[in-house]
Design an enzyme around this catalytic site. Structure first.
Site, short mmCIF file in Angstrom:
data_model
loop_
_atom_site.label_atom_id
_atom_site.label_comp_id
_atom_site.label_asym_id
_atom_site.label_seq_id
_atom_site.Cartn_x
_atom_site.Cartn_y
_atom_site.Cartn_z
N LYS A 62 0.85 -1.20 0.00
CA LYS A 62 0.00 0.00 0.00
C LYS A 62 0.88 1.24 0.00
O LYS A 62 1.44 1.64 1.01
CB LYS A 62 -0.93 0.02 1.23
CG LYS A 62 -2.20 0.71 0.88
CD LYS A 62 -2.69 1.94 1.57
CE LYS A 62 -2.00 2.85 2.44
NZ LYS A 62 -1.75 4.18 1.79
N CYS A 80 13.46 10.21 7.95
CA CYS A 80 13.28 9.78 9.34
C CYS A 80 14.57 9.85 10.14
O CYS A 80 14.55 10.06 11.33
CB CYS A 80 12.71 8.38 9.36
SG CYS A 80 13.54 7.30 8.21
#
Ligand code: NAI
Ligand code: MG
Length: 498
Positions: free
Chosen positions: A190, A300
């Site tokens: 996804k 991140c």
């Protein structure tokens, strides 16, 4: 001017084709024909409409992945054949690197130089690296005693759901697909709703090179109450791999409890980037810039907390701000662009909220802190921003901003900086700049993070594991460690007693 003109866009015709879901080897509409739009962050124009996968579509994709896992040719395929498919995929991707880089830049906003020379080669090499693993997965024989012949099998986990973010859309797909496929799993990917395009184009290559139907399914759409949530809750998904926000990570864990599926998480960070007075200052200045402004700060492991030893603070800040003020901001498709737009309007608002918070808490705004005007006003741009005099308790030092905002924290001793470095909820990465190897290794051992860079920043290789301590998640991607994420170990006891 070296801006890619529309006529030179290799993905121009492809953008006009319908963007469907890949389920069981076929491109299909979402239930009810629902679609959503994806926009170009550089100018806010709609790039394409994409099928909006629902819970039902996610379920269909899981069923296809299950069927491909239990009944398809995939499980019976020799590992060397799986390897050939992955090598072929890497080759096809490499051949189309220019096209993919443009598509990535259009959808995400990142400078074309980065998508072409970082995201693309890294994605290709990730597939190649994991192609090599297909034929290296082995069990053990264990000599218990002469009554038993005991061995282990390393088996795929089964059906895997992989939910990925928008900051490195194609590269995150490669990090997830590479090891999952090498280990013989089937999967549902996804992509993030902000950046679905390169994953869909990759899906076409996956079909072309001949992966059996249902091995890779791609469901574009949203997270909460939609395809993402449905996958993380699904009772027939054996494992979910997630990269994204820490809050979403917690929801994924909660959603996993129904069937206790395995979970691996790669979440946020607030990395300390520590510069000692004895460092190569010019190298550290460059490292600080890459550390926070690479990919518009949407990384991140970004070095968002820059700790500067007080004796070099002024010299460092002069060099840093001089370079940052000269950074070229513009549309990603301009070859000269060094800093592009953020991925979405939401992210711009979030970042500007943090800029206000920094000012309110008394940090000193040294540069940026606003959105550019003129030609760039339509896009989702934020000027590279530096706050000096930040205290580690401030919001801008504690929370992940995920934008081009650097917090500078002066320090006076090794002890002080060592303590402050770990005073955050995250533990994804950190860096130390010094010529003193003792100091460097001491801090490398002390920093609670999955990656520590010494005299460098943001260096990656598919061979080297990456992942978090503390609330940056668990599980290690890349290297041999991700084999653990995508396999089960089975012990087999054979009674050979006389
Ligand atoms: P997010 O974590 O909500 O989205 C990442 C992915 O998770 C997307 O594919 C999304 O559709 C999916 N998702 C969202 N909610 C879900 C749910 N309840 N169940 C299943 N899937 C779900 O991140 P978002 O909202 O795009 O960004 C917010 C913040 O997250 C950023 O400002 C940044 O701080 C952080 N972030 C961190 C990333 C990282 O690499 N660690 C990547 C992206 C965002
Ligand atoms: Mg979210």
């Amino acid at each position: 001017m070296a801006v890619v003109q529309e006529r030179e866009l290799l993905c121009k015709d492809w953008l006009k084709t319908p963007k469907k879901l890949l389920i069981d080897g076929k491109w299909v509409d979402a239930q009810g024909g629902k679609t959503f739009e994806t926009r170009n962050p550089a100018d806010d124009e709609v790039l394409a409409r994409v099928a909006e996968g629902s819970k039902e579509d996610a379920d269909k994709a899981v069923k296809a992945a299950r069927k491909a896992y239990e009944e398809g040719p995939w499980r019976k395929m020799a590992p060397a054949e799986r390897a050939r498919l992955l090598y072929k995929l890497a080759d096809e991707l490499e051949k189309r690197a220019d096209e993919f880089a443009q598509l990535e830049t259009l959808d995400n906003g990142k400078p074309i130089k980065e998508s072409r020379w970082v995201d693309l080669p890294q994605a290709v090499e990730t597939f190649r690296y994991y192609a090599g693993w297909c034929t290296k997965l082995e069990g053990e024989t264990i000599n218990v005693n002469s009554n038993f012949f005991t061995y282990t099998l390393r088996e795929p986990v089964g059906v895997v759901a992989q939910i990925i973010p928008w900051n490195f859309p194609l590269l995150m797909a490669a990090w997830k697909l590479g090891p999952a496929l090498a280990c013989g799993n089937t999967l549902v990917l996804k992509p993030a709703e902000q950046t679905p395009l390169t994953a869909l184009r990759l899906g076409e290559l996956i079909c072309e090179v001949g992966f059996p139907p249902g091995v890779v399914n791609i469901v574009t759409g949203f997270g909460p109450d939609a395809a993402g949530e449905a996958l993380s809750k699904h009772m027939d998904v054996d494992k979910v791999a997630f990269t994204g926000e820490d809050k979403t990570g917690r929801l994924i864990v909660q959603a996993s409890t129904g069937n206790l599926k395995r979970v691996s998480l790669e979440l946020g960070g607030k990395a300390p980037n520590i510069v000692f007075a004895d460092a190569d200052i010019d190298a550290a200045v460059k490292g600080a810039i890459t550390g926070i402004f690479f990919n518009q700060g949407q990384v991140c492991c970004a070095g968002s907390r820059l700790f500067l030893e007080k004796s070099i603070h002024d010299e460092f800040m002069t060099k840093l701000t001089d370079r940052v003020s000269k950074m070229r901001q513009g549309p990603g498709l301009d070859e000269k662009t060094q800093i592009g737009p953020q991925v979405s309007r939401e992210q711009v608002e979030r970042i500007m909220g943090y800029v206000q918070a920094g000012q309110k808490e008394g940090a000193k705004l040294v540069c940026g802190g606003e959105r550019p005007q003129g030609d760039l006003a339509k896009g989702y741009f934020v000027k590279p921003t530096i706050f000096d005099g930040v205290n580690n308790n401030m919001k801008i030092a504690q929370e992940e901003i995920f934008g081009p905002v650097l917090s500078v924290l002066p320090f006076s001793s090794m002890e002080e900086v060592a303590e402050q470095a770990n005073k955050v909820i995250f533990g994804l990465s950190g860096a130390v700049w010094t010529r003193d190897i003792k100091k460097a290794h001491k801090l490398a051992a002390h920093i609670k993070a999955g990656t520590v860079w010494i005299n460098c920043f943001n260096v990656f290789d598919p061979q080297v594991p990456f992942g978090g301590y503390k609330m940056s998640g668990y599980g290690r991607e890349l290297g041999k460690h991700s084999i653990e994420l995508y396999t089960n170990v089975k012990s087999v006891w054979v009674n050979v007693a006389e």
